[in-house]
Enzyme design. Structure first.
Site, PDB file in Angstrom:
ATOM      1  N   LYS A   1       0.809  -1.220   0.000  1.00  4.65           N
ATOM      2  CA  LYS A   1       0.000   0.000   0.000  1.00  4.65           C
ATOM      3  C   LYS A   1       0.838   1.264   0.000  1.00  4.65           C
ATOM      4  O   LYS A   1       0.401   2.307  -0.453  1.00  4.65           O
ATOM      5  CB  LYS A   1      -0.954  -0.002   1.206  1.00  4.65           C
ATOM      6  CG  LYS A   1      -0.347   0.406   2.541  1.00  4.65           C
ATOM      7  CD  LYS A   1      -1.453   0.747   3.548  1.00  4.65           C
ATOM      8  CE  LYS A   1      -0.943   1.293   4.863  1.00  4.65           C
ATOM      9  NZ  LYS A   1      -0.311   0.313   5.742  1.00  4.65           N
TER      10      LYS A   1
ATOM     11  N   HIS B   1       1.807  -3.830  14.801  1.00  3.10           N
ATOM     12  CA  HIS B   1       2.286  -2.677  14.025  1.00  3.10           C
ATOM     13  C   HIS B   1       2.378  -1.510  14.998  1.00  3.10           C
ATOM     14  O   HIS B   1       1.363  -1.101  15.551  1.00  3.10           O
ATOM     15  CB  HIS B   1       1.317  -2.366  12.882  1.00  3.10           C
ATOM     16  CG  HIS B   1       1.919  -1.466  11.831  1.00  3.10           C
ATOM     17  ND1 HIS B   1       2.479  -0.248  12.135  1.00  3.10           N
ATOM     18  CD2 HIS B   1       2.072  -1.622  10.505  1.00  3.10           C
ATOM     19  CE1 HIS B   1       2.938   0.301  11.023  1.00  3.10           C
ATOM     20  NE2 HIS B   1       2.708  -0.516  10.016  1.00  3.10           N
TER      21      HIS B   1
ATOM     22  N   SER C   1       2.579   3.800  11.850  1.00  5.11           N
ATOM     23  CA  SER C   1       3.385   4.202  10.712  1.00  5.11           C
ATOM     24  C   SER C   1       4.078   5.519  11.020  1.00  5.11           C
ATOM     25  O   SER C   1       3.490   6.435  11.577  1.00  5.11           O
ATOM     26  CB  SER C   1       2.500   4.332   9.471  1.00  5.11           C
ATOM     27  OG  SER C   1       3.292   4.342   8.319  1.00  5.11           O
TER      28      SER C   1
ATOM     29  N   GLU D   1       6.930  -5.984   8.027  1.00  5.99           N
ATOM     30  CA  GLU D   1       6.146  -5.422   6.910  1.00  5.99           C
ATOM     31  C   GLU D   1       6.548  -3.974   6.642  1.00  5.99           C
ATOM     32  O   GLU D   1       5.724  -3.065   6.726  1.00  5.99           O
ATOM     33  CB  GLU D   1       4.649  -5.471   7.254  1.00  5.99           C
ATOM     34  CG  GLU D   1       4.104  -6.865   7.515  1.00  5.99           C
ATOM     35  CD  GLU D   1       2.758  -6.832   8.246  1.00  5.99           C
ATOM     36  OE1 GLU D   1       2.328  -5.740   8.670  1.00  5.99           O
ATOM     37  OE2 GLU D   1       2.155  -7.890   8.406  1.00  5.99           O
ATOM     38  N   PRO D   2       7.818  -3.725   6.314  1.00  7.29           N
ATOM     39  CA  PRO D   2       8.228  -2.333   6.077  1.00  7.29           C
ATOM     40  C   PRO D   2       7.618  -1.784   4.790  1.00  7.29           C
ATOM     41  O   PRO D   2       7.514  -2.500   3.799  1.00  7.29           O
ATOM     42  CB  PRO D   2       9.749  -2.440   5.945  1.00  7.29           C
ATOM     43  CG  PRO D   2       9.981  -3.834   5.451  1.00  7.29           C
ATOM     44  CD  PRO D   2       8.906  -4.675   6.073  1.00  7.29           C
ATOM     45  N   GLY D   3       7.196  -0.534   4.835  1.00  2.00           N
ATOM     46  CA  GLY D   3       6.698   0.137   3.634  1.00  2.00           C
ATOM     47  C   GLY D   3       7.566   1.348   3.357  1.00  2.00           C
ATOM     48  O   GLY D   3       8.489   1.331   2.540  1.00  2.00           O
TER      49      GLY D   3
ATOM     50  N   ASP E   1      -0.811  11.445   5.621  1.00  6.19           N
ATOM     51  CA  ASP E   1       0.382  10.848   6.235  1.00  6.19           C
ATOM     52  C   ASP E   1       1.099  11.852   7.145  1.00  6.19           C
ATOM     53  O   ASP E   1       2.214  11.605   7.587  1.00  6.19           O
ATOM     54  CB  ASP E   1       1.312  10.344   5.115  1.00  6.19           C
ATOM     55  CG  ASP E   1       2.366   9.384   5.627  1.00  6.19           C
ATOM     56  OD1 ASP E   1       2.086   8.654   6.590  1.00  6.19           O
ATOM     57  OD2 ASP E   1       3.481   9.371   5.077  1.00  6.19           O
TER      58      ASP E   1
ATOM     59  N   TYR F   1       3.499   6.777   0.407  1.00  5.77           N
ATOM     60  CA  TYR F   1       2.140   7.280   0.580  1.00  5.77           C
ATOM     61  C   TYR F   1       1.914   8.575  -0.202  1.00  5.77           C
ATOM     62  O   TYR F   1       1.448   9.586   0.334  1.00  5.77           O
ATOM     63  CB  TYR F   1       1.818   7.457   2.078  1.00  5.77           C
ATOM     64  CG  TYR F   1       2.046   6.183   2.847  1.00  5.77           C
ATOM     65  CD1 TYR F   1       1.176   5.111   2.695  1.00  5.77           C
ATOM     66  CD2 TYR F   1       3.148   6.026   3.680  1.00  5.77           C
ATOM     67  CE1 TYR F   1       1.396   3.913   3.358  1.00  5.77           C
ATOM     68  CE2 TYR F   1       3.375   4.831   4.347  1.00  5.77           C
ATOM     69  CZ  TYR F   1       2.497   3.774   4.181  1.00  5.77           C
ATOM     70  OH  TYR F   1       2.722   2.592   4.821  1.00  5.77           O
TER      71      TYR F   1
HETATM   72  C1  LIG Z   1       0.680   0.439   6.524  1.00  3.65           C
HETATM   73  C2  LIG Z   1       1.087  -0.863   7.045  1.00  3.65           C
HETATM   74  C3  LIG Z   1       2.421  -1.263   6.959  1.00  3.65           C
HETATM   75  C4  LIG Z   1       3.540  -0.367   6.467  1.00  3.65           C
HETATM   76  O1  LIG Z   1       3.809   0.657   7.364  1.00  3.65           O
HETATM   77  P1  LIG Z   1       5.099   1.584   7.177  1.00  3.65           P
HETATM   78  O2  LIG Z   1       4.990   2.558   8.280  1.00  3.65           O
HETATM   79  O3  LIG Z   1       5.012   2.202   5.838  1.00  3.65           O
HETATM   80  O4  LIG Z   1       6.304   0.721   7.323  1.00  3.65           O
HETATM   81  C5  LIG Z   1       2.746  -2.535   7.399  1.00  3.65           C
HETATM   82  N1  LIG Z   1       1.806  -3.364   7.890  1.00  3.65           N
HETATM   83  C6  LIG Z   1       0.504  -3.018   7.976  1.00  3.65           C
HETATM   84  C7  LIG Z   1      -0.475  -3.982   8.502  1.00  3.65           C
HETATM   85  C8  LIG Z   1       0.117  -1.747   7.571  1.00  3.65           C
HETATM   86  O5  LIG Z   1      -1.186  -1.389   7.686  1.00  3.65           O
END
Ligand SMILES: *Cc1c(COP(=O)(O)O)cnc(C)c1O
Length: 497
Positions: free
Chosen positions: A134, A263, A266, A335-337, A395, A458
């Site tokens: 995402k 989590h 973010s 789960e890094p984004g 964000d 984002y």
């Molecule tokens: C948004 C999200 C992420 C990514 O978060 P970041 O802050 O971008 O690393 C990972 N896991 C879940 C479940 C999320 O909703």
């Protein structure tokens, strides 16, 4: 009450005036001439922020563009070179009176994503990254990360389809990390073989038991997210007190719960949040054992920031060693984004309009006072909060413009006087403010370009076309040194697929 426009009248209407065109070349037919020109630009303008005398010329070999024929070309060279190339292309298009010639554009440096992955492996070697799609579902980013061996965190059927549509990514590399899924999405996941999925409530267990009884479930627990820009605990996560009940329900429904996820929120600026979360995960593992489960998966979620990554990684590693000293048989994933993509994208925007704010102060003294702090000029650029800058609203980001080109030139003299200004997006909504206060050269005019760095997370993914403005396109480069590792990884991946 006086309403005076204080702007000087010498404002070019087209975004590059032909007479001031001493830096933008007119002909680009000859690649070498162009490369020489870029080098000249680079060496002749040492005061420009983006300049770095070590930048090589952009060079592109057509054969590499065929790695993924359905994607835009993959260029080489420093992103700054491509910001300039894009601006020069726009100047040409404007001279040819092309529609939307001055459109804003991103430059994505895939070698930056590669470097972030190296950093991850160096600092958290025992934690497998599942990229949070995402954050930026860019087709090159996903392919590169797939080539580098990461998994993917998907939150919808759409994201799952997008990832699985890429040849060479198996459903086992996906975690469906949305604890509250539509039943049809759970069924869809079952159909394509995505088994790993999170839950945090009893209804979810009933849905999953009905349509995907073989699922491998991960219990998302609530942690302290008060140190994050985007607090996710308001919406997701089972409080520890509810865990025994949920696990009993899962047993009753004969579901397989394999582990725990959390989590920390973010944009987490306090690394210690991870230590507390790992401690809670440990308690949850113990509750799992009491309920008769042997958990073998710990998912430490996202929330990693580039700025404090080393510190966060060390806090997390210490917490893992402390609470999970013997990790034999426990797979640790994350789960890094943001961490992977934030720095990889820059945005070039064109100043499409400008005006002085209404001056309704009669008294010269108080006007002088106001002038010191109040923006004196409003600049309107061609991307805004309904587009890439939605990160400001959703964000909680602040962005910092810098000058890419000034009066048809990439040379921005450091002696240029600055004044306080504000920067606005192109839509007709007054919420569309990109930057309420920015110090910018007083000679900025319509047609000049402003740049924004760190625009990868984002941004593009949530951009709308509100008011008929298109989402800014992306130019891709494999970076300064040619990005051989990136190209080799992509080629090998394409060959496998
Ligand atoms: C948004 C999200 C992420 C990514 O978060 P970041 O802050 O971008 O690393 C990972 N896991 C879940 C479940 C999320 O909703």
């Amino acid at each position: 009450m006086s309403q005076v426009e204080v702007l000087p009248a010498s404002c070019p209407i087209d975004f590059v005036s032909p007479t001031s065109n001493n830096f933008f070349p007119r002909s680009y037919g000859d690649q070498h001439a162009w490369a020489a020109h870029i080098n000249e630009l680079i060496s002749s303008s040492p005061s420009t922020r983006i300049l770095d005398s070590s930048l090589p010329a952009a060079d592109n070999r057509d054969e590499d563009d065929a790695i993924f024929p359905d994607l835009p070309p993959l260029k080489r060279g420093h992103p700054a070179v491509h910001l300039r190339e894009g601006i020069m292309n726009a100047a040409r298009a404007a001279e040819a009176h092309k529609e939307d010639a001055e459109q804003a554009f991103f430059v994505a440096d895939l070698s930056q994503v590669y470097r972030q992955h190296e950093k991850w492996l160096r600092c958290l070697p025992g934690v497998e990254p599942f990229y949070a799609v995402k954050c930026n579902p860019d087709p090159y980013v996903i392919r590169l990360l797939a080539a580098l061996g990461t998994g993917f965190d998907c939150a919808s059927n759409g994201e799952i389809s997008q990832v699985l549509a890429i040849d060479g990514i198996d459903a086992s590399r996906i975690i469906f990390a949305n604890p509250c899924k539509a039943t049809s999405f759970v069924r869809g996941a079952a159909r394509v073989g995505v088994d790993m999925m999170t839950f945090d409530n009893a209804d979810e267990l009933h849905k999953i038991a009905r349509v995907h009884p073989r699922a491998k479930l991960v219990l998302r627990i609530l942690t302290d997210d008060s140190k994050a820009l985007c607090r996710l605990g308001l919406k997701f996560g089972a409080p520890l007190a509810t865990v025994p009940g949920l696990l009993a329900k899962a047993r009753e429904l004969k579901l397989d719960v394999i582990g725990v996820s959390f989590h920390v929120g973010s944009g987490c600026y306090d690394s210690s949040a991870f230590a507390d979360a790992v401690m809670r995960a440990r308690s949850t593992f113990n509750m799992g054992a009491e309920a008769g489960y042997t958990f073998n998966l710990l998912d430490v979620g996202g929330g990693f920031e580039d700025g404090n990554f080393e510190e966060t990684a060390s806090v997390l590693s210490d917490a893992l060693d402390r609470y999970f000293p013997d990790r034999n048989g426990i797979r640790v994933i994350a789960e890094p984004g943001r961490f992977y993509v934030s720095k990889a994208f820059s945005l070039a925007t064109n100043i499409i309009a400008r005006r002085a704010p209404m001056d309704d102060t009669e008294d010269a003294v108080s006007r002088a006072e106001i002038d010191a702090e109040q923006p004196r000029v409003m600049y309107y650029i061609n991307d805004g909060v309904y587009g890439a800058f939605n990160c400001i609203l959703f964000d909680h980001q602040t962005v910092h413009p810098y000058v890419l080109s000034l009066n048809g030139s990439f040379h921005v003299p450091s002696s240029e006087p600055l004044h306080v200004s504000s920067v606005w997006g192109p839509t007709c909504d007054s919420i569309d403010c990109v930057c309420p206060v920015a110090k910018l050269p007083s000679s900025l005019r319509v047609g000049d370009w402003l740049g924004f760095d760190n625009m990868g997370a984002y941004t593009v993914c949530a951009a709308s076309q509100f008011n008929g403005f298109e989402v800014s396109k992306v130019v891709y480069t494999t970076g300064n040194a040619g990005g051989h590792e990136v190209r080799d990884a992509l080629k090998a991946f394409a060959a496998e697929g």
